[in-house]
Design a protein around this motif. Structure first.
Motif, PDB file in Angstrom:
ATOM      1  N   TYR A  74     152.396 -30.477  68.791  1.00 42.99           N
ATOM      2  CA  TYR A  74     151.439 -31.189  67.943  1.00 42.99           C
ATOM      3  C   TYR A  74     151.127 -32.588  68.478  1.00 42.99           C
ATOM      4  O   TYR A  74     150.297 -33.298  67.935  1.00 42.99           O
ATOM      5  CB  TYR A  74     152.028 -31.277  66.530  1.00 42.99           C
ATOM      6  CG  TYR A  74     151.067 -31.677  65.446  1.00 42.99           C
ATOM      7  CD1 TYR A  74     150.022 -30.845  65.065  1.00 42.99           C
ATOM      8  CD2 TYR A  74     151.215 -32.896  64.792  1.00 42.99           C
ATOM      9  CE1 TYR A  74     149.150 -31.227  64.068  1.00 42.99           C
ATOM     10  CE2 TYR A  74     150.341 -33.272  63.793  1.00 42.99           C
ATOM     11  CZ  TYR A  74     149.312 -32.428  63.432  1.00 42.99           C
ATOM     12  OH  TYR A  74     148.443 -32.803  62.439  1.00 42.99           O
ATOM     13  N   ASP A  75     151.764 -33.000  69.581  1.00 43.89           N
ATOM     14  CA  ASP A  75     151.622 -34.365  70.090  1.00 43.89           C
ATOM     15  C   ASP A  75     150.182 -34.747  70.408  1.00 43.89           C
ATOM     16  O   ASP A  75     149.746 -35.864  70.092  1.00 43.89           O
ATOM     17  CB  ASP A  75     152.486 -34.575  71.333  1.00 43.89           C
ATOM     18  CG  ASP A  75     153.968 -34.615  71.011  1.00 43.89           C
ATOM     19  OD1 ASP A  75     154.329 -34.616  69.814  1.00 43.89           O
ATOM     20  OD2 ASP A  75     154.770 -34.624  71.974  1.00 43.89           O
ATOM     21  N   LEU A  76     149.430 -33.861  71.026  1.00 44.68           N
ATOM     22  CA  LEU A  76     148.051 -34.167  71.393  1.00 44.68           C
ATOM     23  C   LEU A  76     147.204 -34.432  70.149  1.00 44.68           C
ATOM     24  O   LEU A  76     146.443 -35.403  70.092  1.00 44.68           O
ATOM     25  CB  LEU A  76     147.457 -33.015  72.208  1.00 44.68           C
ATOM     26  CG  LEU A  76     146.039 -33.218  72.730  1.00 44.68           C
ATOM     27  CD1 LEU A  76     146.005 -34.375  73.734  1.00 44.68           C
ATOM     28  CD2 LEU A  76     145.536 -31.944  73.395  1.00 44.68           C
ATOM     29  N   ILE A  77     147.358 -33.585  69.145  1.00 39.24           N
ATOM     30  CA  ILE A  77     146.599 -33.753  67.906  1.00 39.24           C
ATOM     31  C   ILE A  77     147.048 -35.015  67.173  1.00 39.24           C
ATOM     32  O   ILE A  77     146.229 -35.795  66.682  1.00 39.24           O
ATOM     33  CB  ILE A  77     146.743 -32.513  67.001  1.00 39.24           C
ATOM     34  CG1 ILE A  77     146.108 -31.302  67.683  1.00 39.24           C
ATOM     35  CG2 ILE A  77     146.132 -32.749  65.632  1.00 39.24           C
ATOM     36  CD1 ILE A  77     146.414 -29.982  67.009  1.00 39.24           C
ATOM     37  N   SER A  78     148.351 -35.250  67.110  1.00 41.38           N
ATOM     38  CA  SER A  78     148.897 -36.425  66.447  1.00 41.38           C
ATOM     39  C   SER A  78     148.385 -37.716  67.082  1.00 41.38           C
ATOM     40  O   SER A  78     147.973 -38.651  66.387  1.00 41.38           O
ATOM     41  CB  SER A  78     150.416 -36.373  66.486  1.00 41.38           C
ATOM     42  OG  SER A  78     150.971 -37.498  65.884  1.00 41.38           O
ATOM     43  N   ALA A  79     148.391 -37.777  68.393  1.00 41.69           N
ATOM     44  CA  ALA A  79     147.903 -38.961  69.110  1.00 41.69           C
ATOM     45  C   ALA A  79     146.414 -39.169  68.873  1.00 41.69           C
ATOM     46  O   ALA A  79     145.965 -40.303  68.659  1.00 41.69           O
ATOM     47  CB  ALA A  79     148.204 -38.834  70.598  1.00 41.69           C
ATOM     48  N   ALA A  80     145.645 -38.084  68.892  1.00 48.69           N
ATOM     49  CA  ALA A  80     144.203 -38.198  68.653  1.00 48.69           C
ATOM     50  C   ALA A  80     143.912 -38.691  67.234  1.00 48.69           C
ATOM     51  O   ALA A  80     143.031 -39.533  67.026  1.00 48.69           O
ATOM     52  CB  ALA A  80     143.525 -36.853  68.901  1.00 48.69           C
ATOM     53  N   LEU A  81     144.653 -38.185  66.254  1.00 47.79           N
ATOM     54  CA  LEU A  81     144.463 -38.646  64.877  1.00 47.79           C
ATOM     55  C   LEU A  81     144.836 -40.116  64.721  1.00 47.79           C
ATOM     56  O   LEU A  81     144.141 -40.877  64.045  1.00 47.79           O
ATOM     57  CB  LEU A  81     145.282 -37.791  63.910  1.00 47.79           C
ATOM     58  CG  LEU A  81     144.765 -36.385  63.654  1.00 47.79           C
ATOM     59  CD1 LEU A  81     145.779 -35.579  62.846  1.00 47.79           C
ATOM     60  CD2 LEU A  81     143.425 -36.433  62.928  1.00 47.79           C
ATOM     61  N   ALA A  82     145.931 -40.538  65.340  1.00 52.63           N
ATOM     62  CA  ALA A  82     146.352 -41.936  65.271  1.00 52.63           C
ATOM     63  C   ALA A  82     145.310 -42.849  65.912  1.00 52.63           C
ATOM     64  O   ALA A  82     144.971 -43.901  65.366  1.00 52.63           O
ATOM     65  CB  ALA A  82     147.707 -42.110  65.941  1.00 52.63           C
ATOM     66  N   ASP A  83     144.774 -42.440  67.066  1.00 54.59           N
ATOM     67  CA  ASP A  83     143.737 -43.231  67.726  1.00 54.59           C
ATOM     68  C   ASP A  83     142.482 -43.314  66.875  1.00 54.59           C
ATOM     69  O   ASP A  83     141.884 -44.383  66.736  1.00 54.59           O
ATOM     70  CB  ASP A  83     143.393 -42.637  69.094  1.00 54.59           C
ATOM     71  CG  ASP A  83     144.495 -42.832  70.122  1.00 54.59           C
ATOM     72  OD1 ASP A  83     145.391 -43.674  69.895  1.00 54.59           O
ATOM     73  OD2 ASP A  83     144.466 -42.119  71.148  1.00 54.59           O
TER      74      ASP A  83
END
Length: 101
Positions: A74-83
Motif C-alpha cells: 500500500y506504500d505507493l498509494i499511501s505516499a500519493a494520498l499524503a502528497d
C-alpha cells in the motif's frame, strides 16, 4: 497515543477535548464529561458515537491487514494520498493530521 494527535481530537458527543485514560490494561480516550472510546491494541480509536451493528474485525483479519501493510503493498498509494493532501491544504505545518473517516 501520540500527544500531537491527541491534542487535535475532540469528543464526537460533546466536543470536549479527549485525554488518554488507563484502567488496568485497558486504554481509552475520555473527555471531561466521561464519554469514553476504547483504544485498540494496534493504536487506533473508533470515535463513532452510539451502538454500531458491526462488531469489528476478527484477530485473523487484523493480523492479515498488518502483514499486508508491512509488506509495502500500500506504500505507493499511501505516499500519493499524503502528497495530494499536503498540496491540497497548504500551510498544514510540520505535523499534519489526516483522519480516516
Amino acid at each position: 497515543m501520540e500527544p500531537r494527535i491527541l491534542e487535535r481530537l475532540r469528543c464526537p458527543v460533546c466536543g470536549e477535548p479527549l485525554a488518554e485514560a488507563t484502567a488496568g490494561t485497558a486504554r481509552a480516550l475520555r473527555c471531561p464529561r466521561r464519554h469514553s472510546f476504547d483504544l485498540a491494541r494496534q493504536g487506533y480509536v473508533n470515535l463513532l458515537a452510539g451502538r454500531a451493528p458491526h462488531v469489528g474485525d476478527t484477530a485473523e483479519m487484523v493480523a492479515a491487514r498488518a502483514d499486508f501493510l508491512a509488506a509495502g503493498h500500500y506504500d505507493l498509494i499511501s505516499a500519493a494520498l499524503a502528497d495530494a493532501a499536503a498540496q491540497a491544504v497548504p500551510g498544514l505545518g510540520a505535523y499534519p493530521l489526516v483522519v480516516d473517516a
